[in-house]
Design a protein around this motif. Structure first.
Motif, PDB file in Angstrom:
ATOM      1  N   PHE A 206      36.248  27.968  33.620  1.00 56.79           N
ATOM      2  CA  PHE A 206      36.726  27.760  34.979  1.00 56.79           C
ATOM      3  C   PHE A 206      38.070  28.444  35.201  1.00 56.79           C
TER       4      PHE A 206
ATOM      5  N   LEU B 266      46.764  28.212  43.030  1.00 55.47           N
ATOM      6  CA  LEU B 266      46.818  29.594  42.544  1.00 55.47           C
ATOM      7  C   LEU B 266      47.207  30.526  43.683  1.00 55.47           C
ATOM      8  N   TYR B 267      46.714  30.205  44.866  1.00 54.77           N
ATOM      9  CA  TYR B 267      46.948  31.114  45.979  1.00 54.77           C
ATOM     10  C   TYR B 267      48.065  30.674  46.903  1.00 54.77           C
ATOM     11  N   PHE B 268      48.364  29.370  46.894  1.00 55.30           N
ATOM     12  CA  PHE B 268      49.445  28.920  47.766  1.00 55.30           C
ATOM     13  C   PHE B 268      50.665  28.497  46.973  1.00 55.30           C
TER      14      PHE B 268
ATOM     15  N   THR C  12      41.754  34.144  50.115  1.00 58.58           N
ATOM     16  CA  THR C  12      42.963  34.453  49.355  1.00 58.58           C
ATOM     17  C   THR C  12      42.758  35.511  48.279  1.00 58.58           C
TER      18      THR C  12
ATOM     19  N   VAL D 286      42.449  25.868  42.703  1.00 55.50           N
ATOM     20  CA  VAL D 286      42.067  26.862  43.703  1.00 55.50           C
ATOM     21  C   VAL D 286      43.204  27.054  44.704  1.00 55.50           C
TER      22      VAL D 286
ATOM     23  N   LEU E 134      38.877  31.499  37.690  1.00 56.12           N
ATOM     24  CA  LEU E 134      39.888  31.352  38.730  1.00 56.12           C
ATOM     25  C   LEU E 134      40.813  32.560  38.757  1.00 56.12           C
ATOM     26  N   PHE E 135      41.244  32.992  37.575  1.00 56.67           N
ATOM     27  CA  PHE E 135      42.172  34.121  37.532  1.00 56.67           C
ATOM     28  C   PHE E 135      41.464  35.426  37.875  1.00 56.67           C
TER      29      PHE E 135
ATOM     30  N   ILE F 285      38.710  30.489  48.518  1.00 55.75           N
ATOM     31  CA  ILE F 285      38.840  31.612  47.591  1.00 55.75           C
ATOM     32  C   ILE F 285      38.694  32.938  48.323  1.00 55.75           C
TER      33      ILE F 285
ATOM     34  N   ILE G 174      33.017  29.859  39.833  1.00 56.18           N
ATOM     35  CA  ILE G 174      33.786  28.693  40.299  1.00 56.18           C
ATOM     36  C   ILE G 174      32.901  27.762  41.113  1.00 56.18           C
TER      37      ILE G 174
ATOM     38  N   VAL H 241      35.737  25.372  49.263  1.00 58.96           N
ATOM     39  CA  VAL H 241      36.178  26.146  48.107  1.00 58.96           C
ATOM     40  C   VAL H 241      35.838  27.624  48.307  1.00 58.96           C
TER      41      VAL H 241
END
Lengths: 318, 347, 333
Positions: free
Chosen positions: A274, C185-187, A30, C182, A278-279, A27, A286, A23
């Protein structure tokens, strides 16, 4: 038994670490918390550097999780950037709020699912059985957000339109005394319970039916036991064995926070935190939530296995 | 003491007990409802069992023998229709209210099932399960019931009964489980024991032992026994009377000797011929050609006709009546009187 | 954090290893063949009607399953409506007209219009097809991956099995929605990539089912015979093992489809799934939820289409399960 528990927990620690690692890397690969700074760069070099340091952004992405693990070992979960509090604090306060709806939802759904399973199995193919299994089918088809929106609308808005009463709170948490809390949690608990009852009662019915068809049930009847005792003692104890696993799983899922239901009812639990994290690329938050939910999963799976051993003498845990 | 029990006692004292049947089944039929039509598993069966008597019910799979036993105790599934009369202790079991039939189950009539591996509840200890059977019908303390369980297990030949009582079924071997089932069945001194293929699921080596235990406890308790089996060989040494069933109907009944040596039914004779016999050396075992008929659309006339070596045109026209031959001996065959009983079946 | 998702629920039927005798009488309300077969197994198994082939038996059972038939018909009708409907409409998916915003249902706009005056019927139809497409791709990919990995794990055992089993455990430890969020959101955003993310999470259930089936097949003699006669691993897996798992897999795919559609719509509702300008049923609900108090119908319409589709799919899956897996007929409705 103790050795078994220790061994089980030890076996899952690496799994949990791999999950957290994945995870973290996912994150990091990206998102970039400095995204806003690139445009103004020479001017806001100071802010840029502060964030770089805070997030260890000069460390290689694949190595970065280890700094997080290192601080975890010192009991340090970091700071949530989106909420502005230490992650430990967020988990504690939000976790309590989540438990406030998770525990009642779990108890209600377990009790109802059990009663419905027993009823449906005992009266297989009766009108009541068709009604309840039909309802369960219907409930299973509802995504949680559709159900929560409908419940919110019917009990919050339409009830007021039709009868001029508003017995339940449909928005955020308002109260601290028991009655106010009850008003607050009723609708989210209802939404969650309906979903879990639908899933569990279908499963429970199948398990109960299979048990009622076993030879030892006929033996129990042949002994002259009343049907009540045949069902609630001889059948139930056996039918519970697979249900316990399901319940353990349900409870860990509920305690981890229901993203959708809590968000719709603006409930300040782990779920909305959460989503917000995330945003906002709030990596520490997270990871904190993944750690917590992962631990719940591991713990309650263990509880399920121990219960299994208690309920079924054929299973030995060692 | 219930009225019924009192009644039996009075009857017992009047000295007519041997002629007064313990159980009298009169014209009983059992059918399952399915959407392909009714499946008639038992058709118009009548029989009696006297106190202390051993009646063997013999037949192939699907002959209706197990359903008969379950129907007696009303343990068949809900959507089953049973007609006729089952008199036990002056009561018709088939229309007795539920609480009363329950007080008979396990106390007056006890059952031993075919598969000991699945007939005991895996999550309770063997002792607990027998204690429950005792205490549901008797007002005794747990400790007393437990002591009785240990005695019972000893009686049926479970070694170290004290320790074994506390163990769970999975810790027992198949033969030991069936002994435990027997202990459970006799724990309330039932007047009638129904043993449904008690040895079929067991290893051959264990079968004889279990049969011996069953025989011993039946003699010790003096209860009557209905022994259901597909194995005529098992019957020879243990039954007083035999009745043979085929495709839901009673084919022949009589004393064990009458069935074995004077059978007047081609089906019985075919069954007898298929018993392996160590004395006569044969190249191959006789088996009955074909399969038992579908109960959904049974053949016209006699159900055994398609497989019968003696069938005549008349057999397709009507179901033969039971023809009586004095005493209790009766056979359902159009040719019953013509069968030459002097010919041994193994000849 | 996933509510109501049922993809790691243990199967009750896994516990019954005894085979219910295949019984040629068929089923009825009230009293089914399985009951008869159970209560009187030794009495009735001797019925000697001509044995029916597995395929014919399965088809008969499926046809008798009224709900499954209803599910199939319902699903076909919905898909037809989604495809043909927009062709009959004067509007297109993203054609807007602010003057016509927030209209109720009318002859012109069957489901009304949204905040910028787009026709909701066309959007619902297109969104529904988009949801179905994602669901189908994800279910198929998850099935192929799950079947192969499950079969390989069980077939080779040892280290391979350990690795794949641990991977499954890993995905179970982290609640599904977290991983999905997770990654998606990015893919996410694009249908195919979103489908891959969903498949990545959902292959585990199928893998476990297939692993179980293959483990039991593996020990059977014909597999050993094939190995002994020199057949390669690949040949044994494809020729002898996989054909046996097709039944359970078909059932799983159908049930999985329902799960995927719910998950996708949930992600899209949260803003983590399908991204504008694309729309799925989930995003349509999300777009309308702000005005639910004034106009509940705009939320209910796409919402109820999700429910209807999943309902049909589940009925279908249930019927297929009854038809293909005689062991689990208990669970029939």
């Amino acid at each position: 038994m103790f050795a078994y528990i220790v061994r089980r927990l030890l076996a899952t620690v690496p799994l949990l670490m791999i999950a957290l690692y994945a995870v973290h890397v996912g994150i990091s690969l990206t998102t970039d918390p400095r995204a806003d700074f690139y445009l103004c760069l020479p001017r806001c070099q100071d802010g840029f550097d502060t964030i770089t340091e805070a997030y260890n952004l000069d460390v290689n992405v694949w190595l970065r999780p280890f700094t997080w693990f290192a601080s975890l070992l010192q009991g340090e979960l970091g700071e949530s950037s989106s909420i502005g509090e230490p992650v430990g604090e967020v988990l504690r306060s939000r976790g309590w709020n989540t438990a406030l709806i998770a525990v009642p939802a779990f108890v209600i759904s377990a009790v109802f699912a059990l009663l419905l399973s027993v009823y449906s199995a005992r009266h297989q193919y009766s009108k009541g059985d068709y009604f309840f299994t039909g309802l369960a089918f219907f409930g299973l088809a509802f995504p949680s957000f559709v159900l929560a929106l409908i419940i919110q609308n019917v009990f919050g808005v339409q009830l007021e339109n039709w009868f001029g009463i508003k017995p339940f709170n449909t928005g955020r948490k308002t109260g601290t005394n028991p009655l106010e809390i009850l008003r607050d949690i009723t609708l989210p608990v209802m939404s969650l319970s309906i979903l879990f009852i639908s899933a569990d009662s279908r499963f429970g019915r199948a398990s109960m039916l299979e048990t009622l068809n076993q030879d030892y049930i006929r033996t129990a009847r042949a002994k002259g036991l009343p049907e009540r005792r045949v069902v609630w003692k001889h059948a139930l104890r056996n039918a519970l064995i697979p249900l316990v696993t399901l319940w353990a799983l349900n409870f860990s899922v509920l305690l981890g926070g229901s993203v959708v239901t809590e968000s719709i009812f603006s409930w300040p639990g782990l779920g909305p935190a959460f989503i917000r994290g995330l945003f906002d690329a709030d990596i520490d938050l997270i990871l904190g939530i993944v750690l917590l939910t992962g631990m719940f999963t591991v713990f309650f799976n263990l509880v399920a296995d121990i219960m299994y051993g208690v309920l079924d003498p054929r299973i030995r845990l060692d | 003491m219930g009225y019924a029990t009192l009644l039996t006692l009075v009857r017992g004292m009047s000295g007519t007990e041997m002629s007064e049947p313990l159980l009298k089944v009169d014209d009983m039929s059992v059918s399952f409802k399915t959407d392909a039509g009714d499946v008639r598993a038992v058709s118009n069966v009548s029989f009696e069992i006297s106190p202390g008597e051993v009646l063997a019910v013999v037949g192939e799979s699907g002959s209706g023998k197990s359903v008969t036993a379950l129907a007696l105790m009303r343990l068949h599934p809900k959507n089953t229709e049973t007609t006729g009369q089952v008199m036990f202790d002056g009561m018709n079991l088939l229309d007795l209210p539920e609480p009363q039939i329950r007080s008979i189950r396990g106390r007056d009539i006890a059952m031993i099932f075919q598969d000991p591996m699945t007939a005991l509840n895996p999550v309770f200890s063997v002792g607990e399960q027998i204690v429950e059977a005792i205490r549901i019908h008797n007002d005794v303390s747990k400790a007393d019931a437990w002591a009785k369980v240990v005695d019972l297990l000893q009686l049926v030949g479970v070694p170290e009964p004290k320790q074994r009582a506390a163990q769970y079924p999975h810790e027992y071997s198949g033969g030991m489980r069936q002994r435990a089932m027997i202990a459970m069945a006799i724990c309330n001194d039932p007047k009638l024991l129904i043993a449904d293929e008690p040895t079929t699921a067991l290893d051959v080596t264990v079968q004889a032992q279990v049969m011996e235990v069953l025989h011993d406890v039946q003699e010790a308790t003096g209860s009557a026994m209905m022994l259901i089996t597909h194995d005529l060989g098992l019957v020879a040494g243990s039954a007083d009377r035999v009745q043979v069933m085929y495709a839901s109907r009673l084919m022949e009944r009589g004393s064990t000797d009458e069935i074995f040596y004077e059978s007047r039914n081609p089906y019985t004779r075919a069954l007898l011929a298929s018993i392996p016999d160590l004395e006569s050396v044969k190249d191959k075992l006789d088996s009955i050609p074909g399969n038992p008929p579908s109960l959904l659309n049974p053949p016209s006339g006699c159900a055994f006709r398609p497989r019968c070596s003696m069938s005549v045109p008349q057999c397709a026209e009507a179901v033969p009546e039971l023809v009586a031959f004095g005493g209790n001996h009766a056979s359902r065959c159009h040719l019953a009187t013509e069968i030459d009983i002097t010919t041994g079946v193994n000849a | 954090m996933d509510e109501g998702s049922d993809f790691d629920v243990p199967e009750a039927s896994d516990r019954s290893e005894e085979a219910v005798p295949l019984f040629s009488v068929g089923e009825v309300e009230g009293f089914s063949a399985e009951d008869a077969a159970h209560y009187a197994s030794d009495e009735l198994e001797g019925l000697s009607d001509a044995p029916k082939s597995f395929g014919r038996l399965a088809w008969t059972r499926f046809r008798h399953h009224r709900l499954a038939l209803l599910g199939g018909i319902g699903l076909v009708s919905i898909v037809l409506m989604f495809i043909v409907g927009p062709m009959l409409s004067d509007y297109t998916f993203d054609q807007y007209d602010v003057a016509d915003r927030l209209l109720g249902p009318s002859r012109d706009h069957w489901f009304g219009t949204d905040e910028i005056g787009r026709d909701l019927f066309v959007r619902t139809a297109q969104g529904g097809l988009y949801s179905l497409r994602i669901g189908l791709i994800a279910a198929v990919v998850a099935t192929i991956a799950g079947t192969l990995l499950g079969a390989v794990a069980a077939y080779f055992g040892g280290w391979t099995d350990g690795f794949i089993s641990q991977l499954i455990n890993l995905l179970l430890i982290v609640p599904a929605l977290i991983v999905l969020s997770v990654f998606s959101l990015y893919f996410g955003g694009d249908a195919n990539r979103l489908a891959m993310v969903l498949a990545f999470l959902l292959w585990t259930r199928i893998a476990r089912v297939v692993r179980g089936v293959v483990l039991s097949i593996k020990e059977q003699e014909y597999i050993m015979a094939a190995r002994a006669s020199g057949a390669s691993h690949a040949r044994v897996i494809f020729r002898h093992v996989l054909p046996n798992v097709i039944g359970p897999v078909v059932v799983e795919v159908t049930l999985l489809l329902g799960t995927v559609i719910v998950l996708e719509s949930t992600l899209s509702f949260l803003g983590l799934g399908v991204q504008p300008p694309n729309a799925s049923l989930g995003t349509l609900v999300a777009e309308a939820k702000g005005s639910i108090d004034d106009d509940p119908l705009r939320v209910l319409t796409p919402g109820m289409f999700i429910v209807l589709i999943v309902l049909c799919v589940n009925f279908l899956g249930d019927g297929l399960r009854d038809a293909l897996d005689p062991r689990s007929r208990n669970e029939r409705n």
